[in-house]
Scaffold this active site. Structure first.
Site, PDB file in Angstrom:
ATOM      1  N   GLU A  74       0.980  -1.057   0.209  1.00  0.00           N
ATOM      2  CA  GLU A  74       0.176   0.094  -0.050  1.00  0.00           C
ATOM      3  C   GLU A  74       0.733   1.250   0.048  1.00  0.00           C
ATOM      4  O   GLU A  74       0.576   2.208  -0.752  1.00  0.00           O
ATOM      5  CB  GLU A  74      -0.758   0.103   1.170  1.00  0.00           C
ATOM      6  CG  GLU A  74      -2.073   0.943   0.854  1.00  0.00           C
ATOM      7  CD  GLU A  74      -3.105   0.977   2.100  1.00  0.00           C
ATOM      8  OE1 GLU A  74      -2.696   0.528   3.113  1.00  0.00           O
ATOM      9  OE2 GLU A  74      -4.147   1.647   2.066  1.00  0.00           O
ATOM     10  N   ASP A  75       1.975   1.451   0.748  1.00  0.00           N
ATOM     11  CA  ASP A  75       2.892   2.654   1.049  1.00  0.00           C
ATOM     12  C   ASP A  75       3.903   2.601   0.332  1.00  0.00           C
ATOM     13  O   ASP A  75       4.692   3.698   0.436  1.00  0.00           O
ATOM     14  CB  ASP A  75       2.911   2.769   2.457  1.00  0.00           C
ATOM     15  CG  ASP A  75       1.802   2.823   3.419  1.00  0.00           C
ATOM     16  OD1 ASP A  75       0.723   3.159   2.799  1.00  0.00           O
ATOM     17  OD2 ASP A  75       1.506   2.535   4.373  1.00  0.00           O
TER      18      ASP A  75
END
Ligand code: MN
Length: 487
Positions: A74-75
């Site tokens: 996600e990051d």
């Protein structure tokens, strides 16, 4: 850089598993390079903390590795494909699940809207996790770590996360039997959700506990002596009720004086027989309060909790609650579902490929049903269907043969029928509850003995859609109606 995580892992896991974990730590450290937490620390501190918790819960190695990697897709630039190439299909699948949950969450409306929204949100979370309940366990570890570092966020964000934790994550931990995690989440979140009430209650409890502690010591000494004399192996310790559960209870009963179980003595023994021996020792020593003797060993709570509870009055008129359980009951009470994924249960982790939730203990079999429904819903359907299964308290009912079935409170006879077998649902003709005929629209109660009368010629009707409550039976019934083409 050696981390406490790897030190801890060496105690529990095989050398090749630790090596895999080390690779994950290096991978995630590189991926999160340059990112900072709100606290100003390097971001990697967070995933390492989450993995550390999962290792403490003694989860299987794939889950711990996923803890380290859980925010990379996600990051950062990392992809699920990369993770699959290095760490294998299982880890990739878990990381993907966690990422999907986060996406589902960010698509949700604000949590401080009214409760039904929150319930839908939770359903969405579950749909997102699809077929692997370990994703929820990872999310719980993730949430715990975030709550521990909440002080660095703005007050609005604190409140929002605190409320979401109380409304979504704490109930989820509870449903999975992870009581200690539920307590940790609640106490941390309560502090930010209602700071004034938290401070007030914290102070009152501290004062009260200081007083009762001293008095409790003499009771503890006396009971310890009696149990030594009886030749019972045990450990005894005090357990203090969590602040949040006191807060909830106070809203029901009013005054602290009516709360006997602010502090309890917990006795842990080797086996079930010893639990009852301890109870015998206690009751020959002190006068028990009759309506407060609870045998959750013979009749476990629907979420699987087992223990004997008794509250006694000492000659000096002190009221003391005891909780008596075996080591394995204690283990379950502390860790719940997570205890099913124990690192050294080789058989489990081998079976635990995708969808291996079928190995869950019987009282958690509802999770299987739920996941089945959730994956059906992914193909289109309404999340409404799920909320009863998730949020209602559970009841036990019995077949005439004495088999135990676990249903959400509010379930109707047809829910029981479909739970036993979809054929019994399909040909259900009538219900006999505790020996008397009962109509299909009257809810079952805890402890009911239920018999479904079937007739070969009897077929489901569209009107039955109003006579089923659980997602499981609704799905089965709909499929049957579609086949009959009467809907
Ligand atoms: Mn995270």
């Amino acid at each position: 850089m050696e981390s406490p995580l790897l030190d801890l892992a060496r105690q529990y896991y095989q050398p090749e598993e630790v090596a895999l974990l080390k690779t994950a730590v290096e991978f995630a450290t590189r991926a999160h390079e340059g990112q900072l937490r709100a606290s100003g620390e390097p971001y990697i501190v967070h995933p390492l903390g989450v993995a550390h918790t999962l290792a403490e819960w003694k989860m299987d190695i794939d889950t711990v590795v996923t803890g380290v990697l859980h925010d990379t897709v996600e990051d950062t630039d990392a992809t699920v494909e990369q993770i699959e190439a290095i760490f294998g299909t299982n880890v990739a699948h878990l990381v993907d699940g966690v990422t999907k949950v986060n996406k589902a969450r960010s698509g949700m409306k604000d949590i401080d809207e009214y409760l039904p929204t929150t319930r839908d949100n939770l359903s969405k979370l579950l749909i997102a996790v699809g077929d692997d309940v370990r994703v929820i366990i990872i999310k719980l570890a993730d949430r715990l770590h975030n709550l521990h570092t909440l002080e660095f966020l703005s007050p609005e964000k604190q409140k929002k996360i605190a409320r979401e934790s109380l409304q979504v994550f704490a109930p989820m931990a509870d449903r999975l039997g992870m009581f200690r995690v539920r307590m940790q989440i609640e106490d941390l979140a309560f502090r930010y959700d209602k700071p004034d009430e938290y401070r007030k209650l914290n102070k009152i409890m501290k004062d009260r506990l200081a007083k009762s502690h001293r008095r409790l010591l003499s009771v503890q000494k006396e009971t310890e002596d009696a149990m030594h004399k009886a030749g019972i192996e045990f450990t005894m310790s005090g357990r203090v009720k969590s602040i949040y559960s006191v807060y909830k209870k106070l809203r029901k009963v009013g005054g602290l004086d009516e709360l006997f179980d602010l502090i309890a003595l917990r006795v842990i023994v080797e086996n079930k027989e010893d639990c009852y021996r301890v109870l015998g020792v206690l009751h020959s020593l002190y006068q028990p309060l009759l309506d407060r003797i609870k045998d959750y060993i013979a009749v476990p709570k629907p979420n699987g909790y087992q223990s004997l509870h008794t509250t006694v009055i000492t000659p000096s008129k002190q009221i003391v609650e005891f909780q008596i359980r075996s080591r394995s009951m204690h283990e379950y009470a502390e860790r719940g579902l997570a205890a099913s994924f124990h690192y050294n249960e080789q058989k489990l982790s081998k079976n635990y490929e995708r969808g291996g939730a079928s190995i869950l203990p019987a009282h958690l079999s509802w999770i299987n049903e739920l996941q089945e429904v959730a994956s059906n819903l992914q193909k289109g359907g309404s999340v409404e269907d799920l909320s009863l299964d998730l949020f209602a308290d559970r009841i036990f009912v019995y077949s005439p043969k004495g088999d135990i079935y676990n249903l959400p409170e509010g379930s109707l006879p047809l829910d029981f029928a479909y739970l036993v077998h979809s054929d019994i649902g399909q040909h259900a003709y009538g219900a006999i509850v505790n020996g008397k005929p009962q109509s299909f629209d009257k809810p079952l109660l805890n402890g009911d003995i239920v018999e479904i009368v079937t007739k070969k010629s009897s077929q489901p009707k569209a009107s039955w859609l109003k006579l089923v409550k659980t997602a499981h039976s609704r799905a089965k019934l709909k499929a049957q109606l579609n086949k009959l083409d009467v809907s």
